[in-house]
Design a protein around this motif. Structure first.
Motif, PDB file in Angstrom:
ATOM      1  N   LEU A 167       0.818  -1.213   0.000  1.00 19.05           N
ATOM      2  CA  LEU A 167       0.000   0.000   0.000  1.00 19.05           C
ATOM      3  C   LEU A 167       0.853   1.264   0.000  1.00 19.05           C
ATOM      4  O   LEU A 167       0.361   2.343   0.343  1.00 19.05           O
ATOM      5  CB  LEU A 167      -0.910   0.007   1.241  1.00 19.05           C
ATOM      6  CG  LEU A 167      -1.850  -1.191   1.398  1.00 19.05           C
ATOM      7  CD1 LEU A 167      -2.515  -1.158   2.774  1.00 19.05           C
ATOM      8  CD2 LEU A 167      -2.897  -1.203   0.303  1.00 19.05           C
ATOM      9  N   ALA A 168       2.122   1.145  -0.378  1.00 21.54           N
ATOM     10  CA  ALA A 168       3.041   2.274  -0.255  1.00 21.54           C
ATOM     11  C   ALA A 168       2.666   3.447  -1.153  1.00 21.54           C
ATOM     12  O   ALA A 168       2.835   4.603  -0.783  1.00 21.54           O
ATOM     13  CB  ALA A 168       4.465   1.819  -0.565  1.00 21.54           C
ATOM     14  N   ASN A 169       2.171   3.163  -2.349  1.00 19.62           N
ATOM     15  CA  ASN A 169       1.796   4.217  -3.288  1.00 19.62           C
ATOM     16  C   ASN A 169       0.319   4.547  -3.097  1.00 19.62           C
ATOM     17  O   ASN A 169      -0.535   3.681  -3.268  1.00 19.62           O
ATOM     18  CB  ASN A 169       2.061   3.752  -4.725  1.00 19.62           C
ATOM     19  CG  ASN A 169       1.916   4.867  -5.737  1.00 19.62           C
ATOM     20  OD1 ASN A 169       1.029   5.712  -5.630  1.00 19.62           O
ATOM     21  ND2 ASN A 169       2.790   4.877  -6.733  1.00 19.62           N
ATOM     22  N   PRO A 170      -0.026   5.787  -2.725  1.00 20.32           N
ATOM     23  CA  PRO A 170      -1.432   6.115  -2.452  1.00 20.32           C
ATOM     24  C   PRO A 170      -2.337   6.009  -3.669  1.00 20.32           C
ATOM     25  O   PRO A 170      -3.558   5.888  -3.523  1.00 20.32           O
ATOM     26  CB  PRO A 170      -1.365   7.558  -1.933  1.00 20.32           C
ATOM     27  CG  PRO A 170      -0.080   8.100  -2.466  1.00 20.32           C
ATOM     28  CD  PRO A 170       0.862   6.945  -2.511  1.00 20.32           C
ATOM     29  N   GLU A 171      -1.766   6.043  -4.871  1.00 19.30           N
ATOM     30  CA  GLU A 171      -2.567   5.980  -6.089  1.00 19.30           C
ATOM     31  C   GLU A 171      -2.716   4.561  -6.624  1.00 19.30           C
ATOM     32  O   GLU A 171      -3.631   4.270  -7.392  1.00 19.30           O
ATOM     33  CB  GLU A 171      -1.936   6.863  -7.179  1.00 19.30           C
ATOM     34  CG  GLU A 171      -1.764   8.319  -6.783  1.00 19.30           C
ATOM     35  CD  GLU A 171      -3.094   9.006  -6.536  1.00 19.30           C
ATOM     36  OE1 GLU A 171      -4.078   8.643  -7.209  1.00 19.30           O
ATOM     37  OE2 GLU A 171      -3.146   9.901  -5.670  1.00 19.30           O
ATOM     38  N   ILE A 172      -1.791   3.679  -6.241  1.00 22.75           N
ATOM     39  CA  ILE A 172      -1.742   2.330  -6.809  1.00 22.75           C
ATOM     40  C   ILE A 172      -1.667   1.301  -5.686  1.00 22.75           C
ATOM     41  O   ILE A 172      -0.894   1.459  -4.740  1.00 22.75           O
ATOM     42  CB  ILE A 172      -0.514   2.161  -7.733  1.00 22.75           C
ATOM     43  CG1 ILE A 172      -0.597   3.124  -8.916  1.00 22.75           C
ATOM     44  CG2 ILE A 172      -0.405   0.723  -8.234  1.00 22.75           C
ATOM     45  CD1 ILE A 172       0.655   3.132  -9.771  1.00 22.75           C
ATOM     46  N   THR A 173      -2.475   0.252  -5.792  1.00 21.10           N
ATOM     47  CA  THR A 173      -2.371  -0.885  -4.883  1.00 21.10           C
ATOM     48  C   THR A 173      -1.680  -2.024  -5.622  1.00 21.10           C
ATOM     49  O   THR A 173      -1.932  -2.246  -6.806  1.00 21.10           O
ATOM     50  CB  THR A 173      -3.757  -1.339  -4.403  1.00 21.10           C
ATOM     51  OG1 THR A 173      -4.378  -0.264  -3.697  1.00 21.10           O
ATOM     52  CG2 THR A 173      -3.648  -2.538  -3.473  1.00 21.10           C
ATOM     53  N   ARG A 174      -0.805  -2.720  -4.921  1.00 25.81           N
ATOM     54  CA  ARG A 174      -0.102  -3.849  -5.528  1.00 25.81           C
ATOM     55  C   ARG A 174      -0.373  -5.110  -4.727  1.00 25.81           C
ATOM     56  O   ARG A 174      -0.359  -5.082  -3.499  1.00 25.81           O
ATOM     57  CB  ARG A 174       1.410  -3.595  -5.566  1.00 25.81           C
ATOM     58  CG  ARG A 174       1.815  -2.350  -6.321  1.00 25.81           C
ATOM     59  CD  ARG A 174       3.332  -2.255  -6.427  1.00 25.81           C
ATOM     60  NE  ARG A 174       3.735  -1.027  -7.099  1.00 25.81           N
ATOM     61  CZ  ARG A 174       4.203   0.047  -6.469  1.00 25.81           C
ATOM     62  NH1 ARG A 174       4.344   0.025  -5.154  1.00 25.81           N
ATOM     63  NH2 ARG A 174       4.540   1.125  -7.146  1.00 25.81           N
ATOM     64  N   LYS A 212      -8.588   2.707  -6.061  1.00 24.16           N
ATOM     65  CA  LYS A 212     -10.044   2.784  -5.966  1.00 24.16           C
ATOM     66  C   LYS A 212     -10.714   1.470  -6.377  1.00 24.16           C
ATOM     67  O   LYS A 212     -11.898   1.275  -6.123  1.00 24.16           O
ATOM     68  CB  LYS A 212     -10.566   3.916  -6.847  1.00 24.16           C
ATOM     69  CG  LYS A 212     -10.071   5.299  -6.429  1.00 24.16           C
ATOM     70  CD  LYS A 212     -10.599   6.374  -7.359  1.00 24.16           C
ATOM     71  CE  LYS A 212     -10.087   7.750  -6.953  1.00 24.16           C
ATOM     72  NZ  LYS A 212     -10.579   8.812  -7.873  1.00 24.16           N
ATOM     73  N   ALA A 213      -9.961   0.590  -7.023  1.00 30.42           N
ATOM     74  CA  ALA A 213     -10.515  -0.681  -7.495  1.00 30.42           C
ATOM     75  C   ALA A 213     -10.378  -1.757  -6.421  1.00 30.42           C
ATOM     76  O   ALA A 213      -9.649  -1.602  -5.441  1.00 30.42           O
ATOM     77  CB  ALA A 213      -9.810  -1.122  -8.770  1.00 30.42           C
ATOM     78  N   VAL A 214     -11.093  -2.852  -6.621  1.00 33.43           N
ATOM     79  CA  VAL A 214     -11.021  -4.001  -5.719  1.00 33.43           C
ATOM     80  C   VAL A 214     -10.601  -5.220  -6.538  1.00 33.43           C
ATOM     81  O   VAL A 214     -11.274  -5.585  -7.503  1.00 33.43           O
ATOM     82  CB  VAL A 214     -12.373  -4.272  -5.030  1.00 33.43           C
ATOM     83  CG1 VAL A 214     -12.281  -5.526  -4.164  1.00 33.43           C
ATOM     84  CG2 VAL A 214     -12.798  -3.071  -4.198  1.00 33.43           C
ATOM     85  N   VAL A 215      -9.494  -5.828  -6.171  1.00 31.80           N
ATOM     86  CA  VAL A 215      -8.979  -7.004  -6.873  1.00 31.80           C
ATOM     87  C   VAL A 215      -8.696  -8.090  -5.842  1.00 31.80           C
ATOM     88  O   VAL A 215      -8.062  -7.834  -4.817  1.00 31.80           O
ATOM     89  CB  VAL A 215      -7.693  -6.674  -7.654  1.00 31.80           C
ATOM     90  CG1 VAL A 215      -7.087  -7.937  -8.257  1.00 31.80           C
ATOM     91  CG2 VAL A 215      -7.977  -5.649  -8.745  1.00 31.80           C
ATOM     92  N   THR A 216      -9.178  -9.284  -6.095  1.00 36.27           N
ATOM     93  CA  THR A 216      -8.932 -10.397  -5.182  1.00 36.27           C
ATOM     94  C   THR A 216      -7.773 -11.246  -5.684  1.00 36.27           C
ATOM     95  O   THR A 216      -7.595 -11.434  -6.889  1.00 36.27           O
ATOM     96  CB  THR A 216     -10.177 -11.286  -5.035  1.00 36.27           C
ATOM     97  OG1 THR A 216     -10.526 -11.826  -6.319  1.00 36.27           O
ATOM     98  CG2 THR A 216     -11.351 -10.491  -4.495  1.00 36.27           C
TER      99      THR A 216
END
Length: 232
Positions: A167-174, A212-216
């Motif tokens: 969660l380090a990048n506030p714009e991108i989730t990895r 903003k997206a949700v990925v499982t």
């Protein structure tokens, strides 16, 4: 002066609790209070001091006999996962900081059959993604919150597949699929060239998407990992 005295007394209380009640309700209560304080204080120095107390508790806990037969229940900000054969336990958490963005903390606890081999890792938040074609070590760990694992192989070929979140990048989730193994010298190695996409072989799999997206990303079976399809 009063504030400094309180800090010293508080740390002494935490240390005493670690020694005498590593897996008891008092330890859980103190951890809950410490993590709550982390969300309330505003200064980085205060957060780091509180986190030092958390590390003192987790460090003693990781080296105790309780580590593999006990789990802290209901601690919202503390991740705890254990392999099915209780050979590896991973504890992770993160803290938000103003200047650097934040830090990840991780304990790998390896059950050797004699005493726990404990690895403590920490990493600053990094806006750049970890590379998929190289291995990492304890010294240059990229940082993540691990939430599931599976154990494979035996002896020198033993390794664990991990699912992690960055969660380090506030714009991108990895989300990360990685593999760890322990070298004959006792060092943790992140990455193994077992992920194939056509002719390309990688050490890990990385999924990046809008925060903003949700990925499982999860284990469907021990041999199958499933995740949502991502469109570039």
């Amino acid at each position: 002066m009063k504030r400094k005295l309180f800090s010293i007394v508080f740390i002494l209380i935490v240390t005493a609790t670690c020694r005498f009640a590593l897996a008891g309700p008092d330890t859980q209560f103190i951890l809950e209070k410490l993590f709550t304080r982390l969300t309330l204080v505003r200064q980085d120095n205060d957060r780091l001091r509180i986190n030092d107390s958390i590390c003192a508790i987790i460090d003693s806990y990781a080296r105790s006999d309780s580590a593999f037969n006990h789990t802290f229940e209901g601690l919202r900000y503390l991740g705890q996962i254990t392999s099915r054969k209780s050979q590896l336990k991973i504890i992770t958490w993160n803290i938000a900081l103003g200047e650097s963005g934040g830090k990840y903390f991780c304990y790998f606890i390896h059950n050797t059959g004699k005493e726990n081999q404990v690895y403590r890792l920490e990493s600053d938040y990094d806006n750049e993604a970890p590379l998929v074609n190289r291995q990492y070590t304890e010294a240059d760990w990229y940082g993540a919150l691990y939430y599931d694992l599976r154990q494979y192989g035996k002896g020198d070929q033993q390794h664990w597949v991990l699912l992690g979140l960055d969660l380090a990048n506030p714009e991108i989730t990895r989300k990360i699929i990685d593999v760890i193994s322990i070298s004959p010298e006792g060092n943790i190695i992140f990455g193994k060239d077992i992920f194939r996409n056509g002719k390309t072989v990688r050490n890990r799999v990385l999924l990046e998407y809008s925060s903003k997206a949700v990925v499982t990303l999860r284990f469907n079976t021990d041999k199958l990992i499933v995740f949502d399809h991502l469109v570039p």
